[in-house]
Motif scaffolding. Structure first.
Motif, mmCIF file in Angstrom:
data_model
loop_
_atom_site.group_PDB
_atom_site.id
_atom_site.type_symbol
_atom_site.label_atom_id
_atom_site.label_comp_id
_atom_site.label_asym_id
_atom_site.label_seq_id
_atom_site.Cartn_x
_atom_site.Cartn_y
_atom_site.Cartn_z
ATOM 1 N N ASN A 154 0.837 -1.191 0.000
ATOM 2 C CA ASN A 154 0.000 0.000 0.000
ATOM 3 C C ASN A 154 0.881 1.253 0.000
ATOM 4 O OD1 ASN A 154 -1.848 1.988 0.316
ATOM 5 N ND2 ASN A 154 -2.566 1.347 2.337
ATOM 6 N N ASN A 156 0.079 4.191 0.002
ATOM 7 C CA ASN A 156 -0.460 5.348 0.720
ATOM 8 C C ASN A 156 -0.002 5.361 2.175
ATOM 9 O OD1 ASN A 156 -2.108 6.172 -1.510
ATOM 10 N ND2 ASN A 156 -3.324 4.353 -1.071
ATOM 11 N N SER A 157 0.720 4.319 2.587
ATOM 12 C CA SER A 157 1.058 4.196 4.006
ATOM 13 C C SER A 157 2.426 4.787 4.310
ATOM 14 C CB SER A 157 1.049 2.721 4.394
ATOM 15 O OG SER A 157 1.783 2.537 5.566
ATOM 16 N N TRP A 161 6.451 4.231 3.084
ATOM 17 C CA TRP A 161 7.378 5.294 2.665
ATOM 18 C C TRP A 161 8.689 5.147 3.438
ATOM 19 C CZ3 TRP A 161 3.547 9.950 3.617
ATOM 20 C CH2 TRP A 161 2.442 9.801 2.765
ATOM 21 N N THR A 246 0.788 11.550 10.379
ATOM 22 C CA THR A 246 -0.390 11.236 9.572
ATOM 23 C C THR A 246 -1.438 10.458 10.349
ATOM 24 O OG1 THR A 246 0.705 9.277 8.761
ATOM 25 C CG2 THR A 246 0.826 11.223 7.368
ATOM 26 N N GLN B 72 3.683 2.815 -8.957
ATOM 27 C CA GLN B 72 2.605 3.079 -7.996
ATOM 28 C C GLN B 72 1.255 3.201 -8.695
ATOM 29 O OE1 GLN B 72 4.025 5.566 -4.477
ATOM 30 N NE2 GLN B 72 5.278 6.329 -6.134
ATOM 31 N N LYS B 87 -11.424 6.437 -1.048
ATOM 32 C CA LYS B 87 -10.427 7.404 -1.525
ATOM 33 C C LYS B 87 -9.987 7.039 -2.942
ATOM 34 C CE LYS B 87 -8.912 8.419 3.094
ATOM 35 N NZ LYS B 87 -8.124 7.830 4.178
ATOM 36 N N ALA B 91 -3.732 8.194 -5.897
ATOM 37 C CA ALA B 91 -3.631 9.335 -4.994
ATOM 38 C C ALA B 91 -2.228 9.922 -5.136
ATOM 39 C CB ALA B 91 -3.890 8.891 -3.565
ATOM 40 N N ALA B 94 0.101 11.148 -2.263
ATOM 41 C CA ALA B 94 0.646 10.093 -1.418
ATOM 42 C C ALA B 94 1.764 9.329 -2.115
ATOM 43 C CB ALA B 94 -0.460 9.120 -1.016
ATOM 44 N N PHE B 95 1.890 9.512 -3.418
ATOM 45 C CA PHE B 95 2.948 8.809 -4.150
ATOM 46 C C PHE B 95 4.248 9.602 -4.197
ATOM 47 C CE2 PHE B 95 -0.373 6.469 -7.022
ATOM 48 C CZ PHE B 95 -0.789 5.745 -5.915
#
Lengths: 486, 175
Positions: A154, A156-157, A161, A246, B72, B87, B91, B94-95
């Protein structure tokens, strides 16, 4: 040509010649290990043993061996992770940011500081990997196809990152460090007498000969790597802070976190560099290369970043009050006056008050005081992470689930164990690798050297540089020595 | 193949720099200069062209960025879209972190590999060097010698006149 200011302190003292630099730095690599080094290594190895035992308990019996509970499900592990990553940041700051700003004094400390970065990141990486519970499946964090189909990671997490940030940071630091080491390995290779030493350093030196074209490319590569490392180092702790920022946990959900964490990272990193350098310069007799001036300059950076951290603490409090969010306000009041008030007090004292002592010149130039100060800052920065993590978690929205955290013996063992791991790696580095970047120190030698007395009487005989041969057609080649000791 | 070189040994970078200019002005081709640290200004003196590595760095960086964005967007947007609280699948904000990290990753490692490849740096058990002091405190100018016997003495004179502290001869075997 470098600009030499008459009011600048010399960066290398003792009237060193190029050959002296080679001798002094290679001495440690070529000499038999001394007793102090052996003693230090045995202590480090003992704690490395503690580390392996704690890892064994954690992996065999599971995370239950740690002091975590249902409410406080992140504690020492993440505290240690953030602490270690933060320590690493000073190395990159010295090697990349100070290179871009042409701060020549970095030459004597960048090698050891970069080594510190790499070892600190190794220590840091242990905690999230062990916290997974099944570290042998750690590769699951990477976007790989799994056996059930293509369920990817994922993106978005923030935790993902982090995976990218830390692995990029580690590999980039390693490559940057190694490229810098190649010319120095070549120096050791060309001096090596033993067959094993000759072979090992030949392999390590990658066949470096110091030709003009290679140097030209080397400098270009260093500059580009410094250029990309600078935003990288800022991004790494920014992303680490996003692990918290976040989320919607009161006390974590703040936009100030990225700059605040980066400043804190550089602050604690410089404290660690100071601790290590103060020991290294004495153990390896490098007082002429890591001078009081270097210590004072590092102290100044520590003071500036420490003050930024202090302002961040106060801002956080103000914003909590100003936001009028009840939970946010409670989180901060609870931090300062709740059951963990002592951790908060330790953090405030060590991080906000202590670095202000550096305004006093005598403190800045004092070795024992700087040493004590650097240790205090390291302790304070550990408490900062502990305060942020544990006090925000231990009293959540539901008072019936409020809890306290107390570390288990394995928690303590893992923390001390990573210190053992760090110092084992650092001591091995200090023995077998040149601790100071010889090539870089040689570039500044001509413009900053002073002809003051050397600390080492046996050097005094050949301290004066060899006279230059008469040249016609060439301009005056002898450098003018501008320094106030003349 | 064995080649013979005349080695001019210099003690100081500024003397070397002038010697390089004068030797080239005298019409002698310099094979290479070996120094313990980068001598600033020697690129111009030797006529070394500016490195194109920064251009390579830019392309490596762009490759990394493109790869990260493609990865991504493809993975989360098309191959396995996940509905997380309704969502958007793609996105972009967020990438950014992963895109940035991979840009740096590709730039750094691409640069390092290019540097090692073009400079011919790789681990090897034996390194033939012109003069071992070139990595310590001496600056060595190497000039390839042809078969004429008088050439070496002429070069010795030229190098000495330009400040060389000693002039040696060295045979090197190259593949």
């Amino acid at each position: 040509m470098q600009h030499v200011s008459a009011v600048r302190e010399p960066l290398v003292t003792g009237g060193k010649t190029l050959h002296d630099v080679t001798q002094d730095i290679c001495y440690q690599v070529e000499a038999k290990p001394n007793i102090r080094w052996m003693a230090a290594l045995s202590v480090a190895l003992f704690f490395l043993g503690v580390f392996f035992y704690s890892v064994y308990r954690t992996v065999w019996y599971g995370i239950g061996e740690w002091g975590l509970n249902k409410t406080v499900n992140w504690a020492w592990d993440i505290t240690n992770f953030v602490w270690w990553v933060g320590i690493g940041h000073a190395g990159t700051l010295i090697s990349a940011v100070l290179l871009l700003f042409r701060q020549k004094w970095r030459s004597s400390i960048n090698r050891a500081a970069e080594a510190m970065t790499i070892f600190a990141v190794i220590c840091a990486a242990m905690f999230p990997v062990l916290h997974m519970g099944r570290p042998w499946l750690a590769f699951w964090v990477f976007p790989l196809q799994n056996t059930y189909g293509s369920l990817w990671a994922n993106f978005n997490s923030p935790l993902l990152w982090d995976v990218f940030a830390i692995s990029t940071y580690f590999t980039v630091s390693l490559v940057f460090w190694y490229i810098g080491l190649i010319p120095d390995f070549a120096t050791i290779r060309d001096r090596a007498k033993g067959t094993i030493a000759k072979f090992s350093y030949s392999m390590l030196s990658f066949g470096w000969k110091g030709s003009a074209k290679a140097w030209s490319r080397y400098e270009t590569v260093s500059l580009i790597l410094a250029g990309v490392s600078t935003p990288l180092v800022l991004s790494v702790h920014t992303i680490v802070s996003m692990d918290f920022a976040t989320s919607i946990v009161p006390g974590w959900h703040t936009t100030i976190f990225p700059p605040y964490f980066v400043a804190g990272a550089i602050f604690s990193g410089f404290a660690m560099v100071l601790t290590l350098m103060l020991i290294t310069r004495v153990v390896f007799r490098l007082e002429d290369y890591i001078t009081l001036e270097h210590i004072a300059l590092m102290n100044k950076i520590m003071m500036v970043t420490g003050s930024i951290v202090g302002v961040a603490y106060i801002t956080e409090f103000f914003i909590a009050w100003y936001s009028q969010v009840e939970f946010e306000q409670y989180a901060f009041i609870n931090r300062a006056t709740g059951p963990y008030w002592w951790a908060y007090a330790a953090m405030m004292t060590c991080n906000v008050i202590t670095p202000q002592l550096v305004w006093i010149r005598r403190v800045r130039y004092s070795i024992p005081l700087t040493f004590v100060l650097s240790i205090i800052v390291n302790i304070g920065m550990w408490f900062e992470r502990f305060v942020i993590i544990v006090t925000s978690l231990h009293r959540d929205y539901l008072p019936s689930s409020w809890a306290m955290f107390s570390p288990s013996i394995i928690d303590i063992g893992l923390y001390l164990g990573t210190l053992g791991l760090f110092f084992t790696l650092f001591l091995l580095f200090a023995k077998f690798f040149p601790v100071i970047n010889m090539a870089e120190v040689k570039t500044i030698l001509k413009y900053t050297v002073d002809n003051g007395p050397t600390y080492n009487p046996k050097k005094a005989a050949h301290a004066a540089p060899a006279p230059q041969p008469a040249i016609h057609g060439a301009p005056a080649s002898a450098p003018v020595n501008y320094n106030k000791h003349d | 193949m064995t080649k013979r070189y005349a080695l001019g040994i210099f003690e100081d970078e500024d003397v070397l720099l002038h010697a390089v200019e004068n030797v080239r002005a005298a019409g002698v081709k310099i094979h290479d200069v070996f120094s313990p640290y980068p001598v600033h200004g020697i690129d111009d003196a030797l006529g070394i062209e500016r490195s194109r590595l920064p251009i390579a760095a830019f392309f490596f960086g762009m490759t990394g960025l493109a790869f990260a964005l493609w990865m991504q967007i493809y993975m989360l947007g098309f191959d396995w879209p996940m509905n997380i609280g309704g969502k958007p699948h793609i996105a972009l904000p967020a990438f950014i972190p992963v895109a940035f990290e991979l840009t740096v990753f590709f730039t750094c490692h691409g640069m390092a590999l290019t540097f090692f490849t073009i400079t011919g740096l790789y681990p090897r058990p034996k390194v033939p060097v012109m003069d071992v002091r070139a990595t310590d405190d001496k600056f060595v100018m190497a000039i390839e010698l042809d078969e004429t016997s008088s050439q070496f003495s002429r070069l010795t004179q030229l190098l000495r006149d330009n400040g060389a502290s000693e002039v040696n001869q060295k045979e090197m075997t190259t593949k």
